[in-house]
Design a protein around this motif. Structure first.
Motif, PDB file in Angstrom:
ATOM      1  N   MET A 100     137.187  -8.225 -33.577  1.00  0.00           N
ATOM      2  CA  MET A 100     135.992  -8.117 -32.759  1.00  0.00           C
ATOM      3  C   MET A 100     135.068  -7.145 -33.488  1.00  0.00           C
ATOM      4  SD  MET A 100     135.632  -6.808 -28.807  1.00  0.00           S
ATOM      5  CE  MET A 100     136.398  -5.220 -29.136  1.00  0.00           C
ATOM      6  N   GLU A 101     133.920  -7.639 -33.924  1.00  0.00           N
ATOM      7  CA  GLU A 101     132.942  -6.812 -34.627  1.00  0.00           C
ATOM      8  C   GLU A 101     131.943  -6.288 -33.601  1.00  0.00           C
ATOM      9  OE1 GLU A 101     129.184  -7.693 -37.467  1.00  0.00           O
ATOM     10  OE2 GLU A 101     131.047  -8.704 -38.019  1.00  0.00           O
ATOM     11  N   VAL A 102     131.920  -4.982 -33.425  1.00  0.00           N
ATOM     12  CA  VAL A 102     131.045  -4.348 -32.443  1.00  0.00           C
ATOM     13  C   VAL A 102     129.990  -3.537 -33.187  1.00  0.00           C
ATOM     14  CG1 VAL A 102     130.922  -2.794 -30.458  1.00  0.00           C
ATOM     15  CG2 VAL A 102     132.977  -4.163 -30.839  1.00  0.00           C
ATOM     16  N   ARG A 103     128.733  -3.844 -32.919  1.00  0.00           N
ATOM     17  CA  ARG A 103     127.629  -3.086 -33.516  1.00  0.00           C
ATOM     18  C   ARG A 103     126.834  -2.455 -32.389  1.00  0.00           C
ATOM     19  NH1 ARG A 103     125.412  -6.782 -38.515  1.00  0.00           N
ATOM     20  NH2 ARG A 103     127.404  -6.953 -39.567  1.00  0.00           N
ATOM     21  N   THR A 117     125.479  -5.961 -30.611  1.00  0.00           N
ATOM     22  CA  THR A 117     126.084  -7.275 -30.858  1.00  0.00           C
ATOM     23  C   THR A 117     127.602  -7.173 -30.827  1.00  0.00           C
ATOM     24  OG1 THR A 117     126.206  -7.059 -33.267  1.00  0.00           O
ATOM     25  CG2 THR A 117     124.198  -8.025 -32.381  1.00  0.00           C
ATOM     26  N   ILE A 118     128.207  -8.268 -30.410  1.00  0.00           N
ATOM     27  CA  ILE A 118     129.660  -8.413 -30.487  1.00  0.00           C
ATOM     28  C   ILE A 118     129.930  -9.793 -31.055  1.00  0.00           C
ATOM     29  CG2 ILE A 118     131.853  -8.502 -29.250  1.00  0.00           C
ATOM     30  CD1 ILE A 118     130.568  -6.798 -27.063  1.00  0.00           C
ATOM     31  N   LYS A 119     130.672  -9.826 -32.160  1.00  0.00           N
ATOM     32  CA  LYS A 119     131.054 -11.095 -32.767  1.00  0.00           C
ATOM     33  C   LYS A 119     132.568 -11.157 -32.836  1.00  0.00           C
ATOM     34  CE  LYS A 119     126.930 -11.577 -35.586  1.00  0.00           C
ATOM     35  NZ  LYS A 119     126.395 -11.722 -36.950  1.00  0.00           N
ATOM     36  N   LEU A 120     133.087 -12.321 -32.588  1.00  0.00           N
ATOM     37  CA  LEU A 120     134.525 -12.546 -32.631  1.00  0.00           C
ATOM     38  C   LEU A 120     134.834 -13.339 -33.896  1.00  0.00           C
ATOM     39  CD1 LEU A 120     137.082 -12.029 -30.991  1.00  0.00           C
ATOM     40  CD2 LEU A 120     136.683 -14.186 -29.825  1.00  0.00           C
ATOM     41  N   HIS A 121     135.620 -12.755 -34.796  1.00  0.00           N
ATOM     42  CA  HIS A 121     136.016 -13.392 -36.057  1.00  0.00           C
ATOM     43  C   HIS A 121     137.418 -13.954 -35.886  1.00  0.00           C
ATOM     44  CE1 HIS A 121     132.783 -11.529 -38.610  1.00  0.00           C
ATOM     45  NE2 HIS A 121     132.772 -10.701 -37.582  1.00  0.00           N
ATOM     46  N   LEU A 122     137.533 -15.273 -35.868  1.00  0.00           N
ATOM     47  CA  LEU A 122     138.826 -15.945 -35.736  1.00  0.00           C
ATOM     48  C   LEU A 122     138.998 -16.906 -36.906  1.00  0.00           C
ATOM     49  CD1 LEU A 122     138.649 -16.866 -31.957  1.00  0.00           C
ATOM     50  CD2 LEU A 122     139.913 -14.985 -32.979  1.00  0.00           C
ATOM     51  N   THR A 125     136.189 -19.042 -38.163  1.00  0.00           N
ATOM     52  CA  THR A 125     135.105 -19.161 -37.203  1.00  0.00           C
ATOM     53  C   THR A 125     134.596 -17.785 -36.803  1.00  0.00           C
ATOM     54  OG1 THR A 125     136.217 -21.113 -36.309  1.00  0.00           O
ATOM     55  CG2 THR A 125     134.479 -20.151 -34.971  1.00  0.00           C
ATOM     56  N   VAL A 126     133.280 -17.657 -36.703  1.00  0.00           N
ATOM     57  CA  VAL A 126     132.665 -16.443 -36.182  1.00  0.00           C
ATOM     58  C   VAL A 126     131.818 -16.846 -34.989  1.00  0.00           C
ATOM     59  CG1 VAL A 126     131.125 -14.511 -36.654  1.00  0.00           C
ATOM     60  CG2 VAL A 126     132.612 -15.375 -38.458  1.00  0.00           C
ATOM     61  N   VAL A 127     132.132 -16.249 -33.835  1.00  0.00           N
ATOM     62  CA  VAL A 127     131.431 -16.578 -32.600  1.00  0.00           C
ATOM     63  C   VAL A 127     130.710 -15.338 -32.099  1.00  0.00           C
ATOM     64  CG1 VAL A 127     131.702 -17.408 -30.236  1.00  0.00           C
ATOM     65  CG2 VAL A 127     133.233 -18.245 -32.026  1.00  0.00           C
ATOM     66  N   THR A 128     129.404 -15.475 -31.845  1.00  0.00           N
ATOM     67  CA  THR A 128     128.647 -14.371 -31.262  1.00  0.00           C
ATOM     68  C   THR A 128     128.888 -14.370 -29.761  1.00  0.00           C
ATOM     69  OG1 THR A 128     126.977 -14.505 -32.988  1.00  0.00           O
ATOM     70  CG2 THR A 128     126.362 -13.354 -30.969  1.00  0.00           C
ATOM     71  N   ILE A 129     129.442 -13.281 -29.268  1.00  0.00           N
ATOM     72  CA  ILE A 129     129.769 -13.143 -27.860  1.00  0.00           C
ATOM     73  C   ILE A 129     128.619 -12.496 -27.102  1.00  0.00           C
ATOM     74  CG2 ILE A 129     131.387 -12.052 -26.238  1.00  0.00           C
ATOM     75  CD1 ILE A 129     132.697 -14.197 -27.942  1.00  0.00           C
ATOM     76  N   TYR A 130     127.944 -11.562 -27.758  1.00  0.00           N
ATOM     77  CA  TYR A 130     126.921 -10.753 -27.092  1.00  0.00           C
ATOM     78  C   TYR A 130     125.892 -10.338 -28.129  1.00  0.00           C
ATOM     79  CZ  TYR A 130     125.126  -6.802 -24.297  1.00  0.00           C
ATOM     80  OH  TYR A 130     124.332  -5.917 -23.597  1.00  0.00           O
ATOM     81  N   ASP A 131     124.609 -10.451 -27.785  1.00  0.00           N
ATOM     82  CA  ASP A 131     123.561 -10.043 -28.720  1.00  0.00           C
ATOM     83  C   ASP A 131     122.308  -9.657 -27.943  1.00  0.00           C
ATOM     84  OD1 ASP A 131     121.917  -9.555 -30.863  1.00  0.00           O
ATOM     85  OD2 ASP A 131     122.146 -11.550 -31.757  1.00  0.00           O
TER      86      ASP A 131
END
Length: 150
Positions: A100-103, A117-122, A125-131
């Motif tokens: 989980m990439e939290v900025r 921003t919050i991105k989920l790296h799986l 796949t990279v999914v933006t959860i919150y921006d």
């Protein structure tokens, strides 16, 4: 001439082992203390709430979602600056694992960080959860050079 007292090898080994154990324990406690400080950051806690309430994140990871420890040695992906912060937090669930990439940003160095921003790296796949749109990529300034003195 006086005789020199000799130290036994077993005594030296005991001193070395004691120093190793004391040093290892100090490093472990310092690491735990830093992890505790990271988990106390406001944007860290906010990101957990956001990802726990996000349906697609729960579906992709599976429940329960568990967090790993932040790699404090990775200064490229984990840092807290004056007005920007970035954390790569290992996450795993019953179906997948990733990061989980939290900025986060703040207006002043004394202000409180808010999650940008919050991105989920799986896997791949990279999914933006919150921006919120508040994160701005900073370009590093070019080093200034001065002409050599003659």
């Amino acid at each position: 001439m006086g005789s020199l007292n000799r130290v036994r090898l077993s005594t030296l080994v005991q001193i070395a082992a004691g120093g190793f154990i004391a040093g290892s324990t100090a490093l472990y406690l310092a690491q735990k203390s830093m992890q505790k400080k990271v988990r106390a950051l406001p944007h860290y806690a906010e990101s957990l709430k956001i990802i726990a309430d996000h349906d697609k994140a729960r579906e992709a990871l599976g429940t329960p979602i568990e967090l790993g420890t932040v790699d404090l040695a990775d200064r490229h992906h984990n840092y807290v600056g004056k007005t920007n912060s970035m954390l790569m937090v290992p996450v795993n669930g019953s179906m997948a694992a990733g990061y989980m990439e939290v900025r986060a940003v703040r207006d002043t160095p004394e202000g409180v960080f808010s999650t940008a921003t919050i991105k989920l790296h799986l896997d791949e796949t990279v999914v933006t959860i919150y921006d919120t749109g508040a994160w701005r990529e900073e370009t590093s300034p070019k080093p200034t050079t001065t002409p050599a003195s003659k």
